[in-house]
Design a protein around this motif. Structure first.
Motif, PDB file in Angstrom:
ATOM      1  N   ALA A 100      11.249  -7.932   2.663  1.00  0.00           N
ATOM      2  CA  ALA A 100       9.801  -7.836   2.899  1.00  0.00           C
ATOM      3  C   ALA A 100       9.282  -6.434   2.602  1.00  0.00           C
ATOM      4  CB  ALA A 100       9.489  -8.222   4.344  1.00  0.00           C
ATOM      5  N   VAL A 101      10.016  -5.419   3.038  1.00  0.00           N
ATOM      6  CA  VAL A 101       9.625  -4.032   2.779  1.00  0.00           C
ATOM      7  C   VAL A 101       9.607  -3.765   1.274  1.00  0.00           C
ATOM      8  CG1 VAL A 101      10.520  -1.659   2.934  1.00  0.00           C
ATOM      9  CG2 VAL A 101      10.280  -3.041   4.999  1.00  0.00           C
ATOM     10  N   GLY A 102      10.637  -4.218   0.587  1.00  0.00           N
ATOM     11  CA  GLY A 102      10.714  -4.000  -0.857  1.00  0.00           C
ATOM     12  C   GLY A 102       9.580  -4.672  -1.602  1.00  0.00           C
ATOM     13  N   LEU A 103       9.299  -5.921  -1.272  1.00  0.00           N
ATOM     14  CA  LEU A 103       8.202  -6.643  -1.944  1.00  0.00           C
ATOM     15  C   LEU A 103       6.849  -6.004  -1.636  1.00  0.00           C
ATOM     16  CD1 LEU A 103       9.425 -10.311  -1.402  1.00  0.00           C
ATOM     17  CD2 LEU A 103       9.257  -9.096  -3.590  1.00  0.00           C
ATOM     18  N   GLY A 104       6.614  -5.671  -0.367  1.00  0.00           N
ATOM     19  CA  GLY A 104       5.350  -5.033   0.003  1.00  0.00           C
ATOM     20  C   GLY A 104       5.160  -3.694  -0.694  1.00  0.00           C
ATOM     21  N   THR A 105       6.237  -2.943  -0.817  1.00  0.00           N
ATOM     22  CA  THR A 105       6.167  -1.635  -1.470  1.00  0.00           C
ATOM     23  C   THR A 105       5.966  -1.779  -2.967  1.00  0.00           C
ATOM     24  OG1 THR A 105       7.566  -0.672   0.243  1.00  0.00           O
ATOM     25  CG2 THR A 105       7.419   0.531  -1.838  1.00  0.00           C
ATOM     26  N   LEU A 106       6.739  -2.632  -3.595  1.00  0.00           N
ATOM     27  CA  LEU A 106       6.651  -2.797  -5.044  1.00  0.00           C
ATOM     28  C   LEU A 106       5.277  -3.298  -5.470  1.00  0.00           C
ATOM     29  CD1 LEU A 106       8.240  -2.559  -7.686  1.00  0.00           C
ATOM     30  CD2 LEU A 106       8.926  -4.940  -7.372  1.00  0.00           C
ATOM     31  N   PHE A 107       4.761  -4.290  -4.758  1.00  0.00           N
ATOM     32  CA  PHE A 107       3.465  -4.850  -5.128  1.00  0.00           C
ATOM     33  C   PHE A 107       2.292  -4.156  -4.452  1.00  0.00           C
ATOM     34  CE2 PHE A 107       6.415  -8.359  -6.013  1.00  0.00           C
ATOM     35  CZ  PHE A 107       6.135  -8.504  -7.363  1.00  0.00           C
ATOM     36  N   GLY A 108       2.572  -3.239  -3.550  1.00  0.00           N
ATOM     37  CA  GLY A 108       1.507  -2.494  -2.890  1.00  0.00           C
ATOM     38  C   GLY A 108       0.668  -3.357  -1.977  1.00  0.00           C
ATOM     39  N   LEU A 109       1.292  -4.266  -1.267  1.00  0.00           N
ATOM     40  CA  LEU A 109       0.584  -5.107  -0.311  1.00  0.00           C
ATOM     41  C   LEU A 109       0.953  -4.654   1.092  1.00  0.00           C
ATOM     42  CD1 LEU A 109      -1.280  -7.510   0.201  1.00  0.00           C
ATOM     43  CD2 LEU A 109       0.754  -8.972   0.193  1.00  0.00           C
ATOM     44  N   LEU A 110      -0.056  -4.237   1.855  1.00  0.00           N
ATOM     45  CA  LEU A 110       0.181  -3.624   3.163  1.00  0.00           C
ATOM     46  C   LEU A 110       1.206  -2.501   2.997  1.00  0.00           C
ATOM     47  CD1 LEU A 110       0.351  -6.844   5.357  1.00  0.00           C
ATOM     48  CD2 LEU A 110      -1.601  -5.293   5.086  1.00  0.00           C
ATOM     49  N   ALA A 111       0.952  -1.665   2.010  1.00  0.00           N
ATOM     50  CA  ALA A 111       1.932  -0.668   1.573  1.00  0.00           C
ATOM     51  C   ALA A 111       2.319   0.313   2.675  1.00  0.00           C
ATOM     52  CB  ALA A 111       1.398   0.083   0.354  1.00  0.00           C
ATOM     53  N   ARG A 112       1.366   0.751   3.467  1.00  0.00           N
ATOM     54  CA  ARG A 112       1.711   1.684   4.550  1.00  0.00           C
ATOM     55  C   ARG A 112       2.571   1.006   5.618  1.00  0.00           C
ATOM     56  NH1 ARG A 112      -3.893   4.490   4.229  1.00  0.00           N
ATOM     57  NH2 ARG A 112      -3.270   6.473   3.300  1.00  0.00           N
ATOM     58  N   VAL A 113       2.265  -0.226   5.918  1.00  0.00           N
ATOM     59  CA  VAL A 113       3.064  -0.983   6.888  1.00  0.00           C
ATOM     60  C   VAL A 113       4.470  -1.199   6.328  1.00  0.00           C
ATOM     61  CG1 VAL A 113       3.274  -3.187   8.104  1.00  0.00           C
ATOM     62  CG2 VAL A 113       1.031  -2.091   7.887  1.00  0.00           C
ATOM     63  N   ALA A 114       4.555  -1.568   5.052  1.00  0.00           N
ATOM     64  CA  ALA A 114       5.856  -1.769   4.417  1.00  0.00           C
ATOM     65  C   ALA A 114       6.658  -0.464   4.421  1.00  0.00           C
ATOM     66  CB  ALA A 114       5.675  -2.278   2.986  1.00  0.00           C
ATOM     67  N   ALA A 115       6.008   0.647   4.091  1.00  0.00           N
ATOM     68  CA  ALA A 115       6.699   1.936   4.085  1.00  0.00           C
ATOM     69  C   ALA A 115       7.159   2.325   5.483  1.00  0.00           C
ATOM     70  CB  ALA A 115       5.793   3.015   3.492  1.00  0.00           C
ATOM     71  N   LEU A 116       6.349   2.042   6.483  1.00  0.00           N
ATOM     72  CA  LEU A 116       6.767   2.311   7.858  1.00  0.00           C
ATOM     73  C   LEU A 116       7.985   1.455   8.219  1.00  0.00           C
ATOM     74  CD1 LEU A 116       6.313   3.742  10.548  1.00  0.00           C
ATOM     75  CD2 LEU A 116       4.721   1.899  11.164  1.00  0.00           C
ATOM     76  N   GLY A 117       7.984   0.207   7.790  1.00  0.00           N
ATOM     77  CA  GLY A 117       9.148  -0.654   8.007  1.00  0.00           C
ATOM     78  C   GLY A 117      10.380  -0.097   7.321  1.00  0.00           C
ATOM     79  N   GLY A 118      10.215   0.370   6.086  1.00  0.00           N
ATOM     80  CA  GLY A 118      11.337   0.978   5.367  1.00  0.00           C
ATOM     81  C   GLY A 118      11.840   2.228   6.064  1.00  0.00           C
ATOM     82  N   ALA A 119      10.917   3.033   6.566  1.00  0.00           N
ATOM     83  CA  ALA A 119      11.308   4.247   7.289  1.00  0.00           C
ATOM     84  C   ALA A 119      12.065   3.895   8.564  1.00  0.00           C
ATOM     85  CB  ALA A 119      10.074   5.093   7.608  1.00  0.00           C
ATOM     86  N   LEU A 120      11.617   2.872   9.283  1.00  0.00           N
ATOM     87  CA  LEU A 120      12.291   2.468  10.520  1.00  0.00           C
ATOM     88  C   LEU A 120      13.677   1.890  10.242  1.00  0.00           C
ATOM     89  CD1 LEU A 120       9.301   0.977  12.533  1.00  0.00           C
ATOM     90  CD2 LEU A 120      10.494   3.149  12.930  1.00  0.00           C
TER      91      LEU A 120
END
Length: 177
Positions: A100-120
């Protein structure tokens, strides 16, 4: 002597002027990082979900044996104890989270939330799996954690679904946003 006040202290592309190469490079500076992290986390999640060894509570290459092997050297052993209550469920949650983090980051959907998930995810892996690496910079989870932080702060303002949705909302509201 007269003191002048600079009025050109913001990037020109904020006013609609796309500027030259330097401004374009500045605007898209985080795109390579976003692509790298997105693809890497998609790959990591799919790799875990399709592995015949990983999603098992025991055995070579299993999430259970990996966690038991690093439990005593982790910064927060209680996190591993919690995960060991259901290692297969935990491994599945990590894999789906990475996907989910990878898809959100790659496509830029809820990108800050995805990046926060990746950081966590990276923080939890650093505090458990790679904590014992010495010197600390041999472990990659800390570097991933630091790589996520610019995306947490900036999001994905260009070439992203977030940017497309923002532009659509702005058009619908008459450009007031």
């Amino acid at each position: 002597m007269t003191q002048g006040i600079r009025t050109d202290t913001h990037p020109p592309y904020l006013d609609g002027d796309r500027g030259g190469l330097r401004e374009t490079a500045t605007r898209y500076a985080l795109l390579p990082l976003r692509i790298f992290l997105g693809v890497t986390f998609i790959y990591a999640g799919l790799d875990k979900l399709t592995s015949s060894e990983f999603l098992k509570s025991g055995g070579a290459g299993s999430i259970g044996d990996t966690m038991r092997g690093v439990r005593d050297s982790a910064a927060i052993p209680a996190l591993i104890d919690l995960a060991l209550k259901n290692p297969v469920g935990f491994g599945t949650a990590i894999a789906l989270g990475e996907l989910a983090v990878g898809l959100g980051t790659l496509f830029g959907l809820l990108a800050r939330v995805a990046a926060l998930g990746g950081a966590l995810i990276s923080l939890s892996l650093w505090l458990t799996i790679s904590w014992a690496n010495s010197p600390y910079y041999y472990g990659n989870d800390l570097a991933y954690l630091m790589a996520w932080l610019p995306l947490v702060l900036a999001g994905a303002p260009y070439l992203s679904l977030d940017a497309m949705l923002h532009a659509r909302r702005r058009r619908r509201s008459g450009g007031l946003r």
